[in-house]
Each structure stands twice: as structure tokens, then as C-alpha cells.
Design an enzyme around this catalytic site. Structure first.
Site, PDB file in Angstrom:
ATOM      1  CG  HIS A   1      33.134  40.153  36.879  1.00  0.00           C
ATOM      2  ND1 HIS A   1      32.929  38.840  37.008  1.00  0.00           N
ATOM      3  CD2 HIS A   1      32.195  40.419  36.140  1.00  0.00           C
ATOM      4  CE1 HIS A   1      32.255  38.252  36.201  1.00  0.00           C
ATOM      5  NE2 HIS A   1      31.537  39.296  35.591  1.00  0.00           N
TER       6      HIS A   1
ATOM      7  NE  ARG B   1      38.195  40.105  36.317  1.00  0.00           N
ATOM      8  CZ  ARG B   1      37.316  39.642  35.597  1.00  0.00           C
ATOM      9  NH1 ARG B   1      36.656  38.676  35.919  1.00  0.00           N
ATOM     10  NH2 ARG B   1      37.119  40.170  34.401  1.00  0.00           N
TER      11      ARG B   1
ATOM     12  CG  ASP C   1      29.354  41.483  32.616  1.00  0.00           C
ATOM     13  OD1 ASP C   1      30.226  41.117  33.662  1.00  0.00           O
ATOM     14  OD2 ASP C   1      29.206  41.182  31.723  1.00  0.00           O
TER      15      ASP C   1
END
Length: 433
Positions: free
Chosen positions: A53, A55, A298
Site C-alpha cells: 500500500h 497510499r 501487505d
């Protein structure tokens, strides 16, 4: 630029020099080559993370493509797949091309955007899958990660769609009706702590449904962050029947258990939640026997205020790029379950293959792209915020002794880490930011 990595130990135990020029491995180095002394170091092919991620766009207070790429390079990664839960969501060709361009601009790692399965991750109608696949980003992995594609008809349609270009749907397996308000793995500990339980069956039932859908339409399915022993059994059953399913496990699910939640320390709050000791054992064994195909981080950064609060108000997620290789070493290498050659497979060549990322199928071969991670497997460190190079510090390993250390990372023939130090943007050829 040209490099000579001298005296490296390869994953199969052999020792050799690695010569690099113009971004690829070559037969021999010229006299002007920069020498990297790899005596006593293990050379792994550059690591690939199928589940990161970053963002950006929209949540730059947590992470950006630049800071996430720096964190990845520090952890030995040379490629990451960026999940779609940005703002705006990566559900159009324009947004995935924006993320792709940011990765190219910064240069630390190859950034491949993951496209959303549904518009806005809302689970109501399919996103522009075809347009994203045909865009300059050439998206091949699609996921609503953070949300389950819970509608079986939508999931079927998505699986059918990606077969037209060889893509894959990566499912966040979580039946939403079974996890309303869920805070911790459902069991004796969640009852004792007064936290709403996240039952294992919420994950297992979605995986069971989706492998059958994948079988029905002949599609590729990838299962994100498998966390339970029951999920392992479903995936093992599916693979035995020739269903085209792959699966990942996170480093934290290989090492940490629900017991860490006793102190209500929200660094240990994650989705899916940390599970029981029995689940950790099953996940390790499944990675060793090939039922689980890869390790994916993750990596989920959050600002301080989203984690330093009451458990039930805290965001789910942990940062994991800088610590992943050390945690894998602790969980499955030092315990004798995997060899370093297996680590190269589950953290480099196989995630690249699942994501259809070229250049990782023949590591260290003459003519192949030069992606190298040099590791000192004998090193130990007390993991601290000094080891983190992203914008967020929500690591579950702070203060924990971890084995191994990344000494150098080479991406497309250019060092991003040397002597254990992350290089500045101008040193890796990045544009001014």
C-alpha cells in the site's frame, strides 16, 4: 553504469562474481566497474512484493510512492505492486498511469499499479478493467483489497474478464456479514478481552466460493494474506483438483500470534487479524510444501494518530517492507523449513510470475535485468525506527531482535542501497522531488 559484485554466495550455495553493465548481467566487467565486496554475503534476486500500500494519491500523510519505494529498497525489494485503495481509487486508466509515472520518476523500485475490481471499491459494479489493462500501465492484477468482492456474480464477471488478457483477481477474503465490528481473531482471547471476534470461517468460506468460481470460468485467482489453517486446507484441496489458484502469506502471519493483543497495543491490530499458534504452524508448513505460493508484505502505513488510540478506534495495518526478509528468515529459514533458494522463489520469481512482471524468471543469467539483494544472514539487530524509511512507524517489530540485514540493493543495475545505507534520490537517478 557498470558494477562488479565480487565473491557473492548465491542461494544454491555456490560463489561467483556478478558483472553488471547497462542494467543487465554480463559475462565480465570492465576496468571501470564499481566494485561491491560481497564476501560473506548472500546474493538473492531482487525481491518482489505483490501486495504493497503506497497510499498515493490521496493519503500522502501515511505514505507516498517515493517514501514507500525507499522503504522497499531498504528492505531488499526491486519491485512492488501498489494496491488500489487510494483516493481517487485506482479504478481508471488515468489513476493507474499516474501511479506508474510516479514510480518511474523516483527510480528506487519498479512500481506496478494494481487496478480495482469494482468502482470506488464499493462492490457494486465492475471498474474499467479493460481500459486499465490496455493503458500504459498494462495492469494485470486487480483487487479491492481492504474490501472483499462479496457479490458472487460480480466476482464471476471479474474472473471472466481478466481471462481475456491473462490477468488475475486478488481477493481479500472476508465475508462482511460475518465480520461486522470485528476487532480480533474470534476465540477465547477475544471473549476475554471483550473484543468483537473475526471468525476464521469468514475467510475460509469466501476462498471456498472463489476457487469454485475460478474453476467454473477457467480463471486465475490469487488469495491475499491467508491467515488460517482452514484456508490452507481449502487451497490445498483446490490445487489438487487443478484449479488455477495461488496464495500469499504475510511475514506477520508467519511469526506473530493473537496473544500479542493482550496489552491492547494497536500495532498488532491488522486485517485479517493475528491468529492462533496452530494457524502460524499451518501457514509455515503450507509455505514450505508449496500450498501457499509466496510471501507478500501487505505493507500498510498509517499516521501516528490512527494507531496511537483505543484499540477499537485504531486502523488496521502494519508497515512491513523493511522487516519482511528478516521475519521470513526468523520464521522459516532459521527454523529449517525453507532454504535460501526457496526464499528466492517465494519472495522474487513466483510473485513476479503471478503478477506477469518480466525479468525475474532467470536471475543472475547473462542478459537478464540486474536486480540483486545482498544480505548478511549472520547479522542481528534490534529493530527500531531508524530501520524505517517510509513516512509511518506502525511496525509490530520495534524493539524486537531480528536476524539478517540487507547490505545492498541493486535495481536495474543501479544501487539503491550500499553498505546498508539507503542512497539519496539523486544517487539512484531519480528526478528532483
Amino acid at each position: 553504469m557498470s558494477l562488479l559484485v565480487r565473491g557473492a554466495t548465491l542461494p544454491d550455495g555456490s560463489r561467483r562474481d556478478l558483472s553488471i553493465a547497462d542494467g543487465r548481467f554480463v559475462e565480465s566487467s570492465d576496468a571501470s566497474a564499481t566494485v561491491i565486496d560481497a564476501d560473506g554475503l548472500l546474493a538473492l534476486p531482487g525481491l518482489v512484493d505483490l501486495h504493497t500500500h503506497l497510499r498515493e494519491p490521496g493519503f500522502e500523510q501515511s505514505e507516498t510512492v517515493l517514501t514507500g519505494s525507499r522503504a522497499a529498497a531498504a528492505g531488499g525489494y526491486t519491485a512492488v505492486f501498489a494496491m488500489a485503495n487510494t483516493s481517487p481509487v485506482q479504478d481508471t486508466a488515468g489513476v493507474v498511469e499516474q501511479v506508474q509515472s510516479l514510480g518511474e520518476r523516483h527510480g528506487y523500485v519498479t512500481v506496478r499499479p494494481i487496478g480495482a475490481v469494482t468502482v470506488g471499491l464499493a462492490g457494486e459494479r465492475l471498474a474499467e478493467i479493460g481500459a486499465m489493462a490496455q493503458s500504459r500501465a498494462r495492469v494485470r492484477v486487480f483487487s479491492d483489497d481492504g474490501h472483499c468482492v462479496h457479490d458472487p456474480l460480480l466476482m464471476r464477471r471479474a474472473l471472466e474478464y481478466v481471462t481475456t488478457f491473462g490477468g488475475v483477481v486478488a481477493q481479500h477474503a472476508q465475508e462482511p456479514r460475518l465480520t461486522i465490528g470485528a476487532q480480533l481473531n474470534e476465540g477465547a482471547l477475544s471473549s476475554e478481552l471483550g473484543l468483537a471476534g473475526w471468525p476464521a470461517v469468514a475467510e475460509e468460506s469466501i476462498i471456498a466460493r472463489d476457487v469454485l468460481l475460478a474453476q467454473h470460468v477457467g480463471a486465475r485467482l490469487h488469495v491475499c494474506h491467508v491467515s488460517t489453517a482452514g484456508s490452507v486446507e481449502v487451497i490445498r484441496w483446490a490445487k489438487a483438483r487443478g484449479i488455477r489458484v495461488t496464495a500469499e502469506v504475510t511475514p506477520h502471519h508467519l511469526l506473530l500470534t493473537e496473544e500479542l493483543a493482550r496489552g491492547y497495543d494497536s500495532r498488532f491490530k491488522v486485517n485479517p487479524p493475528l491468529r492462533r499458534d496452530e494457524d502460524v504452524v499451518a501457514l509455515r508448513e503450507a509455505l514450505a510444501d508449496g500450498t501457499i505460493d509466496i510471501v507478500a508484505t501487505d505493507h500498510a502505513p498509517h499516521p501516528v494518530e490512527a494507531k496511537e488510540c483505543a484499540w477499537d478506534e485504531a486502523a488496521n495495518g502494519m508497515v512491513g517492507l523493511e522487516s519482511a526478509l528478516s521475519v521470513v528468515q526468523a520464521a522459516v529459514v532459521d527454523t529449517g523449513l525453507l532454504e535460501w533458494s526457496d526464499v528466492a522463489r517465494v519472495m522474487s520469481s513466483t510473485p513476479a510470475a503471478i503478477g506477469l512482471l518480466a525479468g525475474y524468471d532467470s536471475p543472475f543469467s547473462v542478459g537478464s535485468p540486474a536486480h540483486v539483494t545482498l544480505v548478511d544472514p549472520t547479522a542481528h539487530r534490534s529493530f527500531s525506527t531508524a530501520d524505517l524509511h517510509g513516512k509511518s512507524v506502525n511496525s509490530p517489530y520495534l524493539g524486537r531482535d531480528l536476524p539478517g540485514r540487507v547490505i545492498a540493493t541493486v535495481h536495474e543495475g543501479r544501487p539503491t542501497v550500499l553498505d546498508g545505507v539507503l542512497l539519496a534520490p539523486e544517487q539512484v537517478g531519480a528526478d528532483r522531488v
